[in-house]
Design a protein around this motif. Sequence first.
Motif, short mmCIF file in Angstrom:
data_model
loop_
_atom_site.label_atom_id
_atom_site.label_comp_id
_atom_site.label_asym_id
_atom_site.label_seq_id
_atom_site.Cartn_x
_atom_site.Cartn_y
_atom_site.Cartn_z
N GLN A 129 0.86 -0.73 0.17
CA GLN A 129 0.04 -0.04 0.08
C GLN A 129 0.83 1.57 -0.08
N ARG A 130 1.84 0.86 -0.94
CA ARG A 130 2.58 2.76 -0.54
C ARG A 130 2.62 3.50 -1.66
N LEU A 131 1.72 3.24 -2.61
CA LEU A 131 1.24 3.32 -4.16
C LEU A 131 0.15 4.20 -3.77
N ARG A 132 -0.14 5.09 -2.51
CA ARG A 132 -1.48 5.36 -2.44
C ARG A 132 -1.09 6.62 -1.87
N ILE A 133 0.28 7.25 -1.34
CA ILE A 133 0.08 8.54 -1.14
C ILE A 133 0.85 9.22 -2.38
N LEU A 134 0.83 8.61 -3.36
CA LEU A 134 1.22 9.45 -4.63
C LEU A 134 -0.37 10.30 -5.51
N ASP A 135 0.18 11.75 -5.93
CA ASP A 135 -0.60 12.16 -5.94
C ASP A 135 -1.46 11.42 -7.98
N GLY A 136 -2.56 10.87 -7.63
CA GLY A 136 -3.03 10.76 -8.67
C GLY A 136 -3.63 9.50 -8.18
N PHE A 137 -2.95 8.67 -7.19
CA PHE A 137 -3.24 7.34 -7.12
C PHE A 137 -4.02 6.92 -6.11
N GLY A 138 -5.09 6.12 -5.92
CA GLY A 138 -5.45 5.40 -4.50
C GLY A 138 -5.39 4.04 -4.01
N GLU A 139 -6.27 3.67 -3.31
CA GLU A 139 -6.15 2.65 -2.66
C GLU A 139 -6.91 1.83 -4.04
N LYS A 140 -7.83 1.98 -4.27
CA LYS A 140 -8.65 2.13 -5.61
C LYS A 140 -7.92 1.58 -7.13
N THR A 141 -6.60 2.32 -6.81
CA THR A 141 -5.67 2.19 -8.16
C THR A 141 -4.64 1.32 -7.85
N GLU A 142 -4.10 1.39 -6.26
CA GLU A 142 -3.60 0.12 -5.58
C GLU A 142 -4.31 -1.30 -6.36
N ARG A 143 -5.20 -1.50 -5.72
CA ARG A 143 -6.28 -2.81 -6.31
C ARG A 143 -6.53 -3.10 -8.08
N ALA A 144 -6.94 -1.59 -8.60
CA ALA A 144 -6.28 -2.10 -9.97
C ALA A 144 -5.34 -2.60 -10.33
N ILE A 145 -3.86 -2.01 -10.35
CA ILE A 145 -2.85 -2.93 -10.07
C ILE A 145 -2.63 -3.90 -10.20
N LEU A 146 -3.25 -4.57 -8.69
CA LEU A 146 -3.04 -5.13 -8.55
C LEU A 146 -3.65 -6.89 -9.42
N GLY A 147 -4.62 -5.86 -9.43
CA GLY A 147 -5.26 -7.06 -10.82
C GLY A 147 -5.18 -7.03 -12.23
N ALA A 148 -4.42 -6.04 -12.58
CA ALA A 148 -3.86 -6.08 -14.44
C ALA A 148 -2.57 -6.96 -13.88
N ILE A 149 -2.14 -7.29 -12.56
CA ILE A 149 -0.34 -7.93 -13.09
C ILE A 149 -1.09 -9.12 -12.78
N ALA A 150 -2.06 -9.60 -11.67
CA ALA A 150 -2.52 -10.77 -11.82
C ALA A 150 -3.10 -11.46 -13.19
#
Length: 573
Positions: A129-150
């Motif tokens: 959960q280190r991405l959410r500190i960036l502008d334009g990234f949130g919890e949702k982005t983190e989940r979406a990214i993990l989904g895309a990688i999977a």
Amino acid sequence: MAVLNTEIADTFSRIADLLDIRGENPYRVRAYRSAARTIGGLSENVSDMVESGENLTSLPGIGKDLAEKARTIVRTGALPQLEKLREEGGDGLIEMMHLPGVGPKKVKALHNKLDISSIEELEHAAREQRLRILDGFGEKTERAILGAIARRKTTNQRAKLPVARQAAEQIVRYLKKQKGLEKIAVAGSFRRQVETVGDLDILATCSRADALMERFVSFEDVEKIIAKGTTKSSIWLRSGLQVDLRIVPKQGYGAALHYFTGSKAHNIATRKIAAKKKMKMNEYGVYKGNERVAGRTEKEVYAKLGLRYIEPELREDTGEIDAARKGQLPVLVDIEQIRGDLHAHSEDSDGKHTIEEMARAAREKGYEYLAITDHSKRVRVAHGLDAQRLQEQWKVIEMVNKQLKGTTVLRGIEVDVLEDGTLDLPKRLLHDLDIVVAAVHSKFRLSSAKQTERIVRAMGSGTVSILAHPTGRLIGERWPYECDMERIVKSARDEGCALELNAHPDRLDLAPRYCRMAKEFGVNIAVSTDAHSTSDLAYMTYGIGQARRGWLEAGDVLNTRGIDELMRSIEKT
Ligand code: DGT
Ligand code: CA
Ligand code: CA
């Protein structure tokens, strides 16, 4: 025509992305982006413009420098500048940009603020959960990214040969039912028998192209239609494998087959030869000026280049072109020349069938011999044999040999090489066998020096006929262990030991470059299936594919020999 406008545009926009991420001169970045847009939207073909000597600087936003780069891409199919950026870490960045929902902007932030340069690092950071500190990234982005990688992991894996082969055979059989179909072939890495396949590239000529395309996208195993066009369509199969179908004109079939068989490196090298001879070459043919001088068959294409026909398995730009020019290509071993299998298991260790069942299956294949090489005692999970059980096996083998005409069962063992390089069974016993296959099954993480020493010592025991799966790799699962292959090959030569090319599609071990090394040192190769059931004997075809990639000829392969010559070859004094 060989290089499409979109390929040039993609190259430029990738360079723009990578320069942008590295924070280089924004003016340069913009120049690449605008050139990519210009070329991407052009109605003329840049390749044609280059070949007819037109000046690319007449195009909006293309200066001298970019014009030269476009010419380089047209001529060589690649741009050294992009290759360099990729080598400098750009590959990981590009892969990240390919994830859905992750564009250059996000990758720039990830790279510059969090020092993330690969998918692996990205996955790790998203998990924490280190991405959410960036502008334009949130919890949702983190989940979406993990989904895309999977999803990428499940769909992006390269297929092993049995999966690719089954799909290839089924689809070709299915497409052949189309009226008007003339020629059809599977090109690409599959035709070159590369050990894993990214996607299947099918080529066809057909007088009813539309109907053939329709038929293709209606194949029963289709999970998703990626693209459907009049000359090219792509589908995803349920197995995760992508299949492309291209319909090409008959007069250019050989040129297309050559182009789409690749490899890319081989294509670039052949195109250079054409250029030297003042010809041009693309997927439609070989041209002198505007006249097509070859294209119907691959042989014709090679002939125009002053080359002998090069077998697909050799097309990797690793010396085959020179050899073809000089008429020094190897006469590659063919599966029809195989007379037996020298590594097979029975139910006495971890196989599924009895010795007799295995022997009958070998006879059905027309083999002269089959070596039963069950595991030795150390390999407990495989119910390995001790001296007593091994000797009991000999009685069974004697009986089978009495009954079975035409095929001889050889008394063998797959003896375990212990950590110190000694063998798992006494020498005396090993001497009494027809054939001894030695194998490493443990302690894969020894230092290179120790691992090499261990193997060299085993081969030096005076009992080993063949070193099994010499590097221990399992494709996609386990890397080869560290060892000095050249020293092992030399020691095999000195000890009169053969090296195995394990034909199991999960192993395919020895790799082609080591096969070539063995050949160079005069070391024989045994192409063996390591069969654990009667049906596994069919793996021979994958082993032969790799042997051919390794430039091996019948004379280099132990099991092309008749039984008497074989026994003389592996005799230990
Ligand atoms: P794969 O699918 O990753 O296992 O490997 P291939 O070799 O089947 O590659 P693929 O499917 O991308 O393309 C099929 C063939 O088409 C490839 O072997 C050579 C040719 N080809 C593809 N892209 C290029 C290119 O950019 N330049 C040149 N010269 N040839 C290409
Ligand atoms: Ca392919
Ligand atoms: Ca492809």
